[in-house]
Motif scaffolding. Structure first.
Motif, PDB file in Angstrom:
ATOM      1  N   VAL A   7      -4.220  12.180   4.834  1.00  0.00           N
ATOM      2  CA  VAL A   7      -3.474  10.941   4.590  1.00  0.00           C
ATOM      3  C   VAL A   7      -4.211  10.180   3.489  1.00  0.00           C
ATOM      4  CG1 VAL A   7      -2.679   8.757   5.568  1.00  0.00           C
ATOM      5  CG2 VAL A   7      -2.603  10.845   6.946  1.00  0.00           C
ATOM      6  N   VAL A   8      -3.463   9.741   2.470  1.00  0.00           N
ATOM      7  CA  VAL A   8      -4.081   9.224   1.252  1.00  0.00           C
ATOM      8  C   VAL A   8      -3.506   7.854   0.891  1.00  0.00           C
ATOM      9  CG1 VAL A   8      -4.480   9.663  -1.202  1.00  0.00           C
ATOM     10  CG2 VAL A   8      -4.367  11.577   0.397  1.00  0.00           C
ATOM     11  N   LEU A   9      -4.400   6.912   0.533  1.00  0.00           N
ATOM     12  CA  LEU A   9      -3.975   5.668  -0.111  1.00  0.00           C
ATOM     13  C   LEU A   9      -3.850   5.998  -1.597  1.00  0.00           C
ATOM     14  CD1 LEU A   9      -3.373   2.628  -0.135  1.00  0.00           C
ATOM     15  CD2 LEU A   9      -5.833   2.218  -0.320  1.00  0.00           C
ATOM     16  N   ALA A  10      -2.605   6.090  -2.083  1.00  0.00           N
ATOM     17  CA  ALA A  10      -2.359   6.668  -3.403  1.00  0.00           C
ATOM     18  C   ALA A  10      -2.336   5.644  -4.533  1.00  0.00           C
ATOM     19  CB  ALA A  10      -1.042   7.451  -3.385  1.00  0.00           C
ATOM     20  N   ASN A  11      -2.221   4.361  -4.229  1.00  0.00           N
ATOM     21  CA  ASN A  11      -2.161   3.367  -5.314  1.00  0.00           C
ATOM     22  C   ASN A  11      -3.408   2.491  -5.341  1.00  0.00           C
ATOM     23  OD1 ASN A  11      -1.511   2.006  -2.960  1.00  0.00           O
ATOM     24  ND2 ASN A  11      -0.061   0.617  -3.951  1.00  0.00           N
ATOM     25  N   LEU A  12      -4.553   3.098  -5.053  1.00  0.00           N
ATOM     26  CA  LEU A  12      -5.826   2.390  -5.137  1.00  0.00           C
ATOM     27  C   LEU A  12      -6.153   2.108  -6.606  1.00  0.00           C
ATOM     28  CD1 LEU A  12      -8.264   1.494  -3.326  1.00  0.00           C
ATOM     29  CD2 LEU A  12      -9.340   3.655  -3.951  1.00  0.00           C
ATOM     30  N   LEU A  28     -11.156  13.132   9.167  1.00  0.00           N
ATOM     31  CA  LEU A  28     -10.066  12.783   8.278  1.00  0.00           C
ATOM     32  C   LEU A  28      -8.761  12.669   9.058  1.00  0.00           C
ATOM     33  CD1 LEU A  28     -10.939  15.077   5.263  1.00  0.00           C
ATOM     34  CD2 LEU A  28     -10.716  12.592   5.157  1.00  0.00           C
ATOM     35  N   LEU A  29      -7.931  11.690   8.703  1.00  0.00           N
ATOM     36  CA  LEU A  29      -6.643  11.512   9.361  1.00  0.00           C
ATOM     37  C   LEU A  29      -5.643  12.517   8.791  1.00  0.00           C
ATOM     38  CD1 LEU A  29      -6.286   7.613   9.446  1.00  0.00           C
ATOM     39  CD2 LEU A  29      -7.422   9.122  11.065  1.00  0.00           C
ATOM     40  N   ARG A  30      -4.771  13.006   9.671  1.00  0.00           N
ATOM     41  CA  ARG A  30      -3.735  13.953   9.242  1.00  0.00           C
ATOM     42  C   ARG A  30      -2.539  13.807  10.167  1.00  0.00           C
ATOM     43  NH1 ARG A  30      -6.177  19.843   9.771  1.00  0.00           N
ATOM     44  NH2 ARG A  30      -4.080  20.274   9.018  1.00  0.00           N
ATOM     45  N   PRO A  31      -1.311  14.061   9.682  1.00  0.00           N
ATOM     46  CA  PRO A  31      -0.126  13.933  10.543  1.00  0.00           C
ATOM     47  C   PRO A  31      -0.136  14.978  11.654  1.00  0.00           C
ATOM     48  CG  PRO A  31       0.466  14.880   8.429  1.00  0.00           C
ATOM     49  CD  PRO A  31      -0.958  14.445   8.311  1.00  0.00           C
ATOM     50  N   GLU A  32       0.468  14.604  12.807  1.00  0.00           N
ATOM     51  CA  GLU A  32       0.486  15.517  13.952  1.00  0.00           C
ATOM     52  C   GLU A  32       1.333  16.750  13.660  1.00  0.00           C
ATOM     53  OE1 GLU A  32       1.677  15.382  18.715  1.00  0.00           O
ATOM     54  OE2 GLU A  32       1.752  13.579  17.485  1.00  0.00           O
ATOM     55  N   ASP A  33       2.475  16.553  12.985  1.00  0.00           N
ATOM     56  CA  ASP A  33       3.360  17.673  12.647  1.00  0.00           C
ATOM     57  C   ASP A  33       3.274  17.967  11.152  1.00  0.00           C
ATOM     58  OD1 ASP A  33       4.367  17.795  15.305  1.00  0.00           O
ATOM     59  OD2 ASP A  33       5.670  16.078  14.847  1.00  0.00           O
ATOM     60  N   ALA A  34       3.742  19.153  10.777  1.00  0.00           N
ATOM     61  CA  ALA A  34       3.742  19.534   9.366  1.00  0.00           C
ATOM     62  C   ALA A  34       4.657  18.591   8.586  1.00  0.00           C
ATOM     63  CB  ALA A  34       4.215  20.975   9.211  1.00  0.00           C
ATOM     64  N   MET A  36       0.838  -1.198   0.000  1.00  0.00           N
ATOM     65  CA  MET A  36       0.000   0.000   0.000  1.00  0.00           C
ATOM     66  C   MET A  36       0.877   1.254   0.000  1.00  0.00           C
ATOM     67  SD  MET A  36      -2.883  -1.036   2.833  1.00  0.00           S
ATOM     68  CE  MET A  36      -3.740  -2.601   2.744  1.00  0.00           C
ATOM     69  N   ASP A  37       0.603   2.147  -0.927  1.00  0.00           N
ATOM     70  CA  ASP A  37       1.320   3.422  -1.003  1.00  0.00           C
ATOM     71  C   ASP A  37       0.495   4.477  -0.270  1.00  0.00           C
ATOM     72  OD1 ASP A  37       2.475   5.572  -3.776  1.00  0.00           O
ATOM     73  OD2 ASP A  37       2.814   5.638  -1.599  1.00  0.00           O
ATOM     74  N   ILE A  38       0.774   4.636   1.022  1.00  0.00           N
ATOM     75  CA  ILE A  38       0.048   5.611   1.843  1.00  0.00           C
ATOM     76  C   ILE A  38       0.960   6.806   2.062  1.00  0.00           C
ATOM     77  CG2 ILE A  38      -1.167   5.988   4.024  1.00  0.00           C
ATOM     78  CD1 ILE A  38      -1.504   2.957   4.238  1.00  0.00           C
ATOM     79  N   ARG A  39       0.467   7.997   1.752  1.00  0.00           N
ATOM     80  CA  ARG A  39       1.319   9.192   1.845  1.00  0.00           C
ATOM     81  C   ARG A  39       0.513  10.416   2.227  1.00  0.00           C
ATOM     82  NH1 ARG A  39       3.969  10.051  -3.837  1.00  0.00           N
ATOM     83  NH2 ARG A  39       4.433   7.815  -3.636  1.00  0.00           N
ATOM     84  N   VAL A  40       1.233  11.464   2.575  1.00  0.00           N
ATOM     85  CA  VAL A  40       0.611  12.741   2.945  1.00  0.00           C
ATOM     86  C   VAL A  40       0.220  13.482   1.669  1.00  0.00           C
ATOM     87  CG1 VAL A  40       0.987  14.986   4.050  1.00  0.00           C
ATOM     88  CG2 VAL A  40       1.921  12.895   5.082  1.00  0.00           C
ATOM     89  N   GLY A  41      -0.974  14.059   1.679  1.00  0.00           N
ATOM     90  CA  GLY A  41      -1.436  14.843   0.540  1.00  0.00           C
ATOM     91  C   GLY A  41      -2.078  16.147   0.993  1.00  0.00           C
ATOM     92  N   GLU A  42      -2.342  16.998   0.018  1.00  0.00           N
ATOM     93  CA  GLU A  42      -3.001  18.278   0.308  1.00  0.00           C
ATOM     94  C   GLU A  42      -4.172  18.451  -0.651  1.00  0.00           C
ATOM     95  OE1 GLU A  42      -1.807  22.702  -0.667  1.00  0.00           O
ATOM     96  OE2 GLU A  42      -0.701  22.013   1.116  1.00  0.00           O
ATOM     97  N   LYS A  67       5.814  17.285   4.424  1.00  0.00           N
ATOM     98  CA  LYS A  67       5.787  17.631   3.016  1.00  0.00           C
ATOM     99  C   LYS A  67       4.792  16.740   2.275  1.00  0.00           C
ATOM    100  CE  LYS A  67       9.559  18.087   0.783  1.00  0.00           C
ATOM    101  NZ  LYS A  67      10.903  17.804   0.231  1.00  0.00           N
ATOM    102  N   LYS A  68       4.183  17.313   1.244  1.00  0.00           N
ATOM    103  CA  LYS A  68       3.307  16.527   0.374  1.00  0.00           C
ATOM    104  C   LYS A  68       4.106  15.379  -0.227  1.00  0.00           C
ATOM    105  CE  LYS A  68       2.274  20.207  -1.908  1.00  0.00           C
ATOM    106  NZ  LYS A  68       1.752  21.161  -2.920  1.00  0.00           N
ATOM    107  N   GLY A  69       3.521  14.186  -0.211  1.00  0.00           N
ATOM    108  CA  GLY A  69       4.188  13.021  -0.771  1.00  0.00           C
ATOM    109  C   GLY A  69       4.955  12.213   0.250  1.00  0.00           C
ATOM    110  N   SER A  70       5.047  12.693   1.506  1.00  0.00           N
ATOM    111  CA  SER A  70       5.753  11.926   2.546  1.00  0.00           C
ATOM    112  C   SER A  70       5.059  10.589   2.758  1.00  0.00           C
ATOM    113  CB  SER A  70       5.786  12.718   3.858  1.00  0.00           C
ATOM    114  OG  SER A  70       6.492  13.925   3.699  1.00  0.00           O
TER     115      SER A  70
END
Length: 692
Positions: free
Chosen positions: A647-652, A678-684, A595-601, A686-689
């Protein structure tokens, strides 16, 4: 004597909004499978027809909530249910689903005949309308309190008492799309099946059948239902289901110059056939699929004894509505057989609470099979079969039945006899010069087999199992009384007779515990015959193992169980046990790393043009901007989402939802009150992390 019957066996179609629980199994599917396997042992030509019920509002609602295409979700759930039923050793001739093209064809065929024969009428209907969602609310889109018993009413039927109700009767109705109570009732046009026209024929069927087609315990209810039957709506204002074949019907009216009013096709282009209409038609549709639409399918519906196995909450559909449809859709070419007999079970109670998939009470088949083999459950549930009254599931009772009956009575008799044959006769059937007592024992066993068959033919499945158990008791008692370990002169006769009884035991247990019967057959080095035209339960069942016949390898059939070892506390409430089950459906570490899970905006948010509850959202995930269709309209305003870190599942796997592309998924949490965050990281970040 060969039994020349042709029999069609069906079981109520499990709805795939979740996996069946033990109540579903014992209430419809297991009795049908047992009866089908009994017919196989008798060599009777029969097919066991079944499938998943996939249309209707619950699955459409779930698809909306999950942001999935409903057809794809239906196929996933269908495969899951099918696999569970296979693990439970259900021997379907075919297990399909109601969205199949064969069922679409059969549904449209029967609709056409019903309409042209004058059994479908059009009239205005007052339906609940949600002002908040600006749409009509069919069946399961509305819930509330039952006016009859105070239980949970879902659209057109009460889960508690099983009564059919109209939506306007529901107390404090709630919209299941938005959760609000802003509901009013408006008029809309729908098609109805005119059930009162069939009263006389239904009464004749009930009274004049070769054998009463329903159990005594339910006959009064059926008579009352026929007497008070009313027209029933067969169309709904939803997208998921079969379209109304208006153009096809109108073409035939025109071609044949029929004096029948045409259907306004435009008026019904946004409606579908109601799930209860196409679901029972699935029995026939699946049979067409089994025979690849060859003419042979007709034999099983026009020249066959049809048996149905259903729960009591399905009584009215199968004794009033479905027989009416069969009568009304019959033609000179195809005259459908009415039900020959309907096994109608009461409820299996989970610690005094009805097993309910929708409410999450009871034990699921997946959890049950994780704990113990399928034959243990099949044996116990057949012993508890609620034929006449509700039955109660008890862990201590389950443990006692498995240990004291399945293991100590059946397993020990088989093991004792085979171990002695192995020890004294080089694992062969000994020659025996039978005494009067030996022959008397064989005669008693033959009588039990006859009584076993009589029980099945009298539709008493539970009594059939009791006769099989009595075979084991007879053999065990005979072995103990003859004491071959102390009576060397009679060893040959005693073991010879005991082995014959084991063969009869293996054959009679086959409908209930098929894997056990297969293993008994292997230990006896003989087959349990289930071929058409071969009646396993006639001579030489007792005597079929000839002297000198070499036996197979002995093994232990059963093990005693200890429910405490499985973490079961008899005092635990079954509902709590179900709620707190965890990690019963795991994924591998490899699956997770795929699963490709990453931070998005979130870049932009628009209303979905074809779905009231969905947004069309574009999310920047660093290397690309992906689009998703998210069911967040009731939880977030557009302005709240724009610019939000998620937080995004990017390879659906990409799919289309209501005509719009969806290629990723924003992850969110939902609590028991259906609050969504919606889930989001606690700290800032970068997009794509990457999320690991």
């Amino acid at each position: 004597m060969t039994d020349n019957r042709r029999v069609t066996v069906t079981a109520a179609l499990p709805y795939i909004h979740g996996v069946p629980h033990l109540g579903n199994i014992v209430g419809s599917i297991l009795p049908a499978d047992i009866f089908h396997r009994y017919l196989d042992v008798r060599g009777v030509e029969n097919e066991f027809i079944g499938g998943s019920d996939v249309h209707g509002t619950p699955l459409e609602l779930e698809a909306l909530e999950r942001g999935m295409d409903v057809e794809k979700l239906a196929e996933q759930q269908h495969r899951k249910v099918k696999n569970v039923l296979e693990d439970f050793e259900m021997d379907y001739s075919i297990y399909s689903n109601t969205n199949s093209e064969f069922n679409r064809k059969q549904t449209h065929d029967m609709f056409e005949e019903l309409y042209l024969n004058g059994y479908i009428t059009e009239k205005e209907q007052t339906l609940p309308y949600c002002n908040n969602d600006e749409r009509f609310l069919p069946d399961r889109y509305i819930e509330g309190e039952c006016p009859h018993c105070g239980g949970l009413a879902r659209g057109d039927q009460c889960d508690e008492c099983g009564k059919l109700i109209e939506p306007e009767e529901i107390i404090e109705p709630e919209c299941q799309i938005c959760g609000e109570n802003d509901i009013e009732f408006k008029e809309t046009t729908h098609l109805y099946l005119d059930l009162p026209q069939f009263k006389d024929e239904l009464e004749a069927w009930l009274e004049n059948a070769d054998s009463q087609p329903v159990p005594d315990s339910i006959i009064n209810e059926v008579e009352n239902a026929i007497e008070n039957t009313e027209q029933r709506c067969i169309t709904r204002d939803i997208d998921w289901g079969f379209e109304i074949p208006a153009d096809r019907v109108n073409e035939r009216i025109e071609e044949e110059g029929l004096d029948v009013e045409k259907i306004d096709s435009k008026q019904y282009e946004d409606k579908v056939l109601y799930v209860w209409f196409d679901a029972p038609i699935g029995y026939i549709g699946f049979t067409r699929e089994l025979f690849d639409d060859g003419d042979e399918w007709k034999d099983y519906w026009t020249d066959s004894d049809t048996y149905y196995s259903i729960g009591k909450d399905n009584t009215i559909f199968h004794t009033v509505i479905w027989p009416s449809m069969l009568i009304g859709a019959s033609t000179e070419d195809i005259e459908y057989e009415l039900p020959h007999y309907e096994f109608i079970q009461q409820f299996l109670m989970a610690e005094d609470t009805q097993f309910s998939k929708s409410r999450g009470t009871g034990l699921s088949t997946e959890d049950a099979l994780e704990m113990y083999p399928a034959d243990y459950w099949r044996f116990y549930l057949a012993r508890k079969l609620p034929q006449d009254h509700d039955a109660k599931f008890s862990w201590s009772d389950f443990e006692a039945e498995i240990n004291n009956v399945l293991n100590d009575t059946i397993g020990n008799f088989v093991n004792r006899t085979l171990s002695l044959a192995e020890k004294w006769f080089d694992n062969e059937v000994p020659v025996g010069d039978l005494t009067d007592k030996d022959r008397e024992t064989v005669e008693k066993a033959e009588n039990l087999v006859e009584e076993y068959c009589e029980a099945f033919e009298n539709h008493d499945i539970r009594e059939g199992l009791e006769k099989s158990i009595r075979l084991a008791r007879l053999g065990d008692q005979y072995l103990s009384e003859e004491e071959p370990w102390n009576n060397e002169d009679q060893r040959e006769e005693t073991i010879h007779v005991s082995l014959q009884i084991i063969r009869a035991l293996g054959a009679t247990l086959y409908p209930f515990t098929p894997e056990t019967s297969r293993r008994i057959g292997e230990m006896l080095n003989t087959d349990i015959h289930t071929s058409e035209g071969v009646d396993e339960l006639v001579d030489p069942l007792l005597g079929g193992l000839e002297p000198g016949h070499e036996l197979g390898e002995r093994e232990i059939l059963f093990e005693k169980i200890d429910i405490e070892e499985k973490g079961v506390d008899e005092e635990d409430n079954m509902e709590e046990k179900e709620e707190h089950g965890f990690n019963t459906d795991t994924v591998s570490f490899e699956d997770f790393t795929d699963m490709d899970i990453r931070v998005g905006e979130v870049q932009s948010v628009e209303d979905h043009p074809n779905a009231d509850r969905l947004y069309k959202v574009k999310v920047d995930v660093g290397e690309a901007v992906l689009q998703t269709c998210a069911g967040l309209k009731n939880h977030y305003e557009k302005e709240e989402l724009e610019g939000k870190t998620v937080v995004v599942l990017a390879n659906l796997e990409p799919t289309e939802l209501r005509g719009e592309k969806s290629e990723c998924m924003m992850l969110a949490a939902e609590d028991e009150d259906e609050n969504v965050s919606l889930l989001r990281p606690e700290d800032a970040m970068k997009k794509g992390s990457k999320v690991k």
